[in-house]
Design an enzyme around this catalytic site. Sequence first.
Site, PDB file in Angstrom:
ATOM      1  NE  ARG A  21      -3.854   2.016   2.550  1.00 11.58           N
ATOM      2  CZ  ARG A  21      -5.047   2.034   1.950  1.00 11.58           C
ATOM      3  NH1 ARG A  21      -5.384   1.022   1.163  1.00 11.58           N
ATOM      4  NH2 ARG A  21      -5.876   3.052   2.096  1.00 11.58           N
ATOM      5  CE1 TYR A  22      -0.803   3.797   3.432  1.00 11.10           C
ATOM      6  CE2 TYR A  22      -0.103   2.072   4.936  1.00 11.10           C
ATOM      7  CZ  TYR A  22      -1.056   2.975   4.519  1.00 11.10           C
ATOM      8  OH  TYR A  22      -2.250   3.057   5.178  1.00 11.10           O
ATOM      9  CB  THR A 112      30.362 -19.106   8.514  1.00 17.31           C
ATOM     10  OG1 THR A 112      29.323 -19.678   9.298  1.00 17.31           O
ATOM     11  CG2 THR A 112      30.409 -17.604   8.755  1.00 17.31           C
ATOM     12  CB  SER A 113      25.258 -19.236   7.231  1.00 17.81           C
ATOM     13  OG  SER A 113      25.199 -20.614   6.961  1.00 17.81           O
ATOM     14  CG  HIS A 160       2.058  25.143  29.106  1.00 17.85           C
ATOM     15  ND1 HIS A 160       2.754  24.216  29.849  1.00 17.85           N
ATOM     16  CD2 HIS A 160       2.752  26.310  29.218  1.00 17.85           C
ATOM     17  CE1 HIS A 160       3.807  24.789  30.407  1.00 17.85           C
ATOM     18  NE2 HIS A 160       3.828  26.050  30.029  1.00 17.85           N
ATOM     19  CD  GLN A 242      27.755 -18.562  13.310  1.00 17.35           C
ATOM     20  OE1 GLN A 242      26.537 -18.540  13.410  1.00 17.35           O
ATOM     21  NE2 GLN A 242      28.486 -19.663  13.447  1.00 17.35           N
ATOM     22  CB  SER A 290     -16.401  12.302   7.211  1.00 13.74           C
ATOM     23  OG  SER A 290     -17.402  11.566   7.896  1.00 13.74           O
ATOM     24  NE  ARG A 304      -1.282   7.277   4.205  1.00 13.21           N
ATOM     25  CZ  ARG A 304      -1.423   7.459   2.890  1.00 13.21           C
ATOM     26  NH1 ARG A 304      -0.361   7.707   2.141  1.00 13.21           N
ATOM     27  NH2 ARG A 304      -2.616   7.404   2.324  1.00 13.21           N
ATOM     28  NE  ARG A 330      23.616 -16.386  15.271  1.00 14.19           N
ATOM     29  CZ  ARG A 330      23.343 -16.237  13.987  1.00 14.19           C
ATOM     30  NH1 ARG A 330      23.970 -16.988  13.096  1.00 14.19           N
ATOM     31  NH2 ARG A 330      22.430 -15.395  13.585  1.00 14.19           N
ATOM     32  CB  SER A 335      17.614 -15.551  12.359  1.00 11.62           C
ATOM     33  OG  SER A 335      17.361 -15.630  10.976  1.00 11.62           O
TER      34      SER A 335
END
EC number: 4.3.2.2
Length: 485
Positions: A21-22, A112-113, A160, A242, A290, A304, A330, A335
């Site tokens: 949508r945005y 490594t991953s 105020h 890691q 409205s 919004r 880690r 994740s």
Amino acid sequence: MAIPAAEEDPMARYRSPLVSRYASPEMGFNFSERKKFGTWRRLWLYLAQAEKSLGLPITDEQIQEMEANLDNIDFAMAAEEEKKLRHDVMAHVHTFAHCCPKAAAIIHLGATSCYVGDNTDLIVLRDGFNLLLPKLARVISRLADFAEKYADMPTLGFTHYQPAQLTTVGKRCCLWIQDLCMDLQNLERARDDLRFRGVKGTTGTQASFLQLFEGDHSKVEELDRLVTAKAGFKRSYMVTGQTYSRKVDIEVLSVLASLGASIHKICTDIRLLANLKEIEEPFEKEQIGSSAMPYKRNPMRSERCCSLARHLMTLVLDPLQTASVQWFERTLDDSANRRVCLAEAFLTADIILSTLQNISEGLVVYPKVIERRIRQELPFMATENIIMAMVKAGGNRQDCHEKIRVLSQKAAAVVKQEGGDNDFIDRVRADSYFAPIHKQLESLLDPSSFTGRAPQQVAKFLKQEVRPALDPYRNKMGGKIELTL
């Protein structure tokens, strides 16, 4: 209701409104699967190129095969592999290897991953900042133009949310701009502070790469430097577990949350001003405020921004908690959380900046309403000026003070108890005691004499602080933005 198959009916599956949508297409792509897995392949290519340049037995043919298939991603195959292996990185290693049979043996060599996972995240975060910064600069630029245009227009100030001394429409806008300039500086700093995780191995010790290069520490360091440079970073973190420290994510989301607070404040002010009928956000010719009340002009864009800014401000709690519970080198409980909060923070920031740009390009000011409110409050503010003028004309300060006290209380009763207009000045004009200054009343009530140095502050602030901060983005200011939703 029967649940239809998602592939037959795309509306049968939840889609995040942040994307559907945005958010802009650019930011949506930045956090897309296509960008993510395409970056993984580029990181494997950078690693292979650097390892080859440092003497590992990798051929030009293998490199060329990888280069030719960077975006040739079989997502269906990758999904099947992940279902079978329960490991997203190895699923994509196998999928890449399938279309690069000659290079299969050297893809992900020594890594490594988190080599692809964390480094890709850092690239995406950097690119996300690079998308947000010009948008923030554009908002500041539009508001600076607005502030300059209305630098001299007196308006009632509020503390105020009660009537206070006068300020100017432009000076109030500069309060918004100053906050956004702080955000611009913070986003730039957070982007520039980002480093690459680099080539660090399973627990950050680079042991696998030291083994590949037969104990040659200098080659391991050079490998880290080469890959870091190929990815477009000037520095990598010298030590990691890691993963890169999850405090980095805190820093990133903190500046975005702070931006959210700024925009929430700005748009709240606009919503309050809309209620006062002094300033309104743009309202389209056929827009409906409205469904039940046709006369309404709801500040839906500002609402919004406030709604999404509230979400943005809360997202920083995720990395705060994640960083606090990363055990030793880690744990994997970061994740799933990071997949959500990092993307949502940038997508949300992107949306509220685009919306605020649209607002700032179409703000409507109603001078007559502003003047009327000033006329209602200014007489009371002018009492000290009247006393000083009477003293100069030979009057006694204490006598004058008592006269004004009585007249002002009568005028206040008309306003509060009868709902009438403030008639204090009419009472002063009708009282012969004030005859010596009757001809001065108009000048004593000139609103511009109550705004102090507001116009000068606007001019100096825009010239010395705002415009220079926007210089790096002057070629990226672009045209106006239209919102479809």
